[in-house]
Write an enzyme that holds these catalytic residues in place. Structure first.
Site, mmCIF file in Angstrom:
data_model
loop_
_atom_site.group_PDB
_atom_site.id
_atom_site.type_symbol
_atom_site.label_atom_id
_atom_site.label_comp_id
_atom_site.label_asym_id
_atom_site.label_seq_id
_atom_site.Cartn_x
_atom_site.Cartn_y
_atom_site.Cartn_z
ATOM 1 N N ALA A 32 -12.462 -7.122 3.619
ATOM 2 C CA ALA A 32 -11.914 -7.208 4.987
ATOM 3 C C ALA A 32 -10.709 -6.273 5.095
ATOM 4 O O ALA A 32 -9.594 -6.698 5.430
ATOM 5 C CB ALA A 32 -11.557 -8.650 5.352
ATOM 6 N N LEU A 33 -10.950 -5.013 4.794
ATOM 7 C CA LEU A 33 -9.856 -4.044 4.632
ATOM 8 C C LEU A 33 -9.097 -3.757 5.920
ATOM 9 O O LEU A 33 -9.675 -3.708 6.993
ATOM 10 C CB LEU A 33 -10.419 -2.721 4.097
ATOM 11 C CG LEU A 33 -11.065 -2.749 2.720
ATOM 12 C CD1 LEU A 33 -11.156 -1.341 2.156
ATOM 13 C CD2 LEU A 33 -10.342 -3.657 1.755
ATOM 14 N N HIS A 34 -7.794 -3.536 5.745
ATOM 15 C CA HIS A 34 -6.928 -3.129 6.856
ATOM 16 C C HIS A 34 -5.944 -2.100 6.311
ATOM 17 O O HIS A 34 -6.036 -1.713 5.123
ATOM 18 C CB HIS A 34 -6.228 -4.343 7.477
ATOM 19 C CG HIS A 34 -5.574 -5.244 6.459
ATOM 20 N ND1 HIS A 34 -4.472 -4.857 5.727
ATOM 21 C CD2 HIS A 34 -5.885 -6.491 6.026
ATOM 22 C CE1 HIS A 34 -4.107 -5.830 4.923
ATOM 23 N NE2 HIS A 34 -4.959 -6.842 5.064
ATOM 24 N N GLY A 36 -3.002 -2.318 5.347
ATOM 25 C CA GLY A 36 -2.244 -2.789 4.176
ATOM 26 C C GLY A 36 -2.981 -2.396 2.895
ATOM 27 O O GLY A 36 -2.373 -1.909 1.935
ATOM 28 N N HIS A 37 -4.312 -2.599 2.873
ATOM 29 C CA HIS A 37 -5.098 -2.192 1.695
ATOM 30 C C HIS A 37 -5.046 -0.680 1.511
ATOM 31 O O HIS A 37 -4.962 -0.188 0.392
ATOM 32 C CB HIS A 37 -6.564 -2.615 1.859
ATOM 33 C CG HIS A 37 -6.776 -4.100 1.878
ATOM 34 N ND1 HIS A 37 -7.127 -4.777 3.021
ATOM 35 C CD2 HIS A 37 -6.682 -5.033 0.899
ATOM 36 C CE1 HIS A 37 -7.252 -6.067 2.738
ATOM 37 N NE2 HIS A 37 -6.984 -6.249 1.470
ATOM 38 N N GLU A 148 3.532 -6.609 -1.207
ATOM 39 C CA GLU A 148 4.652 -7.558 -1.116
ATOM 40 C C GLU A 148 4.406 -8.635 -0.071
ATOM 41 O O GLU A 148 5.141 -9.614 -0.009
ATOM 42 C CB GLU A 148 5.949 -6.799 -0.789
ATOM 43 C CG GLU A 148 6.464 -5.977 -1.953
ATOM 44 C CD GLU A 148 7.805 -5.341 -1.678
ATOM 45 O OE1 GLU A 148 8.214 -5.259 -0.498
ATOM 46 O OE2 GLU A 148 8.445 -4.905 -2.655
ATOM 47 N N ASP A 150 2.077 -10.811 -0.048
ATOM 48 C CA ASP A 150 1.870 -12.012 -0.862
ATOM 49 C C ASP A 150 2.898 -11.976 -1.991
ATOM 50 O O ASP A 150 2.569 -11.730 -3.147
ATOM 51 C CB ASP A 150 0.439 -12.036 -1.408
ATOM 52 C CG ASP A 150 -0.575 -12.104 -0.279
ATOM 53 O OD1 ASP A 150 -0.652 -13.141 0.389
ATOM 54 O OD2 ASP A 150 -1.259 -11.095 -0.043
ATOM 55 N N SER A 185 -2.964 -8.736 7.630
ATOM 56 C CA SER A 185 -3.662 -9.692 6.764
ATOM 57 C C SER A 185 -5.095 -9.804 7.248
ATOM 58 O O SER A 185 -5.345 -9.753 8.459
ATOM 59 C CB SER A 185 -2.977 -11.057 6.870
ATOM 60 O OG SER A 185 -3.831 -12.079 6.406
ATOM 61 N N SER A 186 -6.016 -9.974 6.312
ATOM 62 C CA SER A 186 -7.426 -10.143 6.706
ATOM 63 C C SER A 186 -7.582 -11.389 7.575
ATOM 64 O O SER A 186 -8.456 -11.459 8.434
ATOM 65 C CB SER A 186 -8.307 -10.263 5.463
ATOM 66 O OG SER A 186 -8.082 -9.159 4.614
HETATM 67 O O1 PAF Z 1 -4.472 -10.780 -2.632
HETATM 68 C C1 PAF Z 1 -5.710 -10.887 -2.734
HETATM 69 O O2 PAF Z 1 -6.477 -10.305 -1.964
HETATM 70 C C2 PAF Z 1 -6.288 -11.770 -3.841
HETATM 71 O O3 PAF Z 1 -5.485 -12.869 -4.093
HETATM 72 C C3 PAF Z 1 -6.582 -10.982 -5.146
HETATM 73 C C4 PAF Z 1 -5.297 -10.432 -5.765
HETATM 74 C C5 PAF Z 1 -7.549 -9.847 -4.867
HETATM 75 C C6 PAF Z 1 -7.214 -11.916 -6.193
HETATM 76 O O4 PAF Z 1 -8.426 -12.437 -5.733
#
Ligand code: PAF
Length: 283
Positions: A32-34, A36-37, A148, A150, A185-186
């Site tokens: 579920a990329l955005h 942030g990824h 950061e 999370d 966030s996803s």
């Molecule tokens: O932050 C996330 O997307 C997940 O907690 C991770 C680090 C990929 C582990 O499943």
């Protein structure tokens, strides 16, 4: 790009790269990329020759009452985005590849893994630490990149690397935000109608609390005022807490650098966010 599904295939490819002298970065994701990824992938690209992204919605980190079954999934779309962002290999194991029949060994992080999120998400950090350690061992990556957003997860993973003497560098990447400040966030996909606008209030209140601390307001007063405002703006406040930025121990009575971490609920959606702050007093 065809995703790699098994550890054996993954290791074959990564061994070839290592023999050629390439360094490898891992970007762990649940898809579920955005943007942030994409920032994580950019940070990885700047540091190593090869970037591996993992795509695995980890059942172990979801409590039974959480959103594992409805977590947003779009493997084809994510793979296209990974390719576009310059990822060299996507590792997308199935649940049985990651947790084969008879799997029985888990990691339980103490210290930074206690309190905050752990008080509201049963088994979350054990699920995260276990899958992240497996990903580190499976890839043998030199570097792994975490956001950061999370923050507690980032500290828990850093603590695990230190405690278990893992040979991997953890690279933190600043939170990427929407124009109104909402942390990407996803799970923002769950926010419908009014809630999407209301969600932006979280960052606003955190930043105003940071401003109050900068202006010399005592930390306990600043936190009390912020909790009152969060309670007015959201359906529930799980926590708002000032913590040491490295250990996550309580920081309200200390001076200097700290992290203000928060989780609130809005309808059925849980939002988390955090900001760096400086606590007044002392030298
Ligand atoms: O932050 C996330 O997307 C997940 O907690 C991770 C680090 C990929 C582990 O499943």
């Amino acid at each position: 790009m065809t995703p790699v599904r098994t550890v054996a295939t993954l290791r074959r490819q990564l061994d070839e790269w290592r023999v050629a002298g390439d360094t490898i970065a891992l970007v762990p994701t649940m898809g579920a990329l955005h943007d942030g990824h994409r920032a994580l992938i950019r940070a990885a690209r700047e540091r190593t020759c090869r970037v591996v992204a993992s795509l695995f919605v980890n059942p172990m980190q979801f409590a039974p009452d959480e959103d594992f079954t409805c977590y947003p999934r779009d493997e084809a779309g994510d793979i296209a985005s990974f390719l576009d962002a310059g990822v060299d290999l996507v590792y997308a194991p199935g649940t049985r590849d990651m947790y084969p029949h008879g799997f029985a060994t888990t990691v339980t992080p103490g210290g930074a893994g206690e309190g905050l999120e752990a008080d509201h998400r049963d088994g979350f950090f054990s699920g995260v630490a276990t899958v992240v350690l497996k990903l580190f061992m499976q890839t043998g990556a030199d570097v792994a990149v975490f956001g950061e957003k999370d923050y507690q997860q980032l500290v828990v993973v850093t603590q695990m690397v230190r405690d278990l003497d893992l040979r991997i560098d953890i690279v933190p990447v600043a939170t990427v935000r929407e124009a109104d400040g909402l942390a990407m966030s996803s799970r923002n996909a769950y926010l419908g109608g009014d809630d999407r606008q209301r969600a932006a209030g979280l960052f606003r209140i955190l930043m105003e609390t940071r401003g109050a601390l900068d202006a010399g307001e005592p930390p306990d007063t600043a936190v009390r005022n912020a909790v009152r405002r969060l309670e007015e703006a959201f359906d529930a406040v799980d926590y708002l807490s000032l913590r040491d930025p490295v250990t996550l121990s309580a920081a309200e009575r200390r001076a200097g650098a700290a992290r203000l971490l928060c989780a609130v609920r809005l309808g059925g959606t849980r939002l988390i966010d955090n900001v760096a702050v400086t606590l007044p007093g002392g030298e």
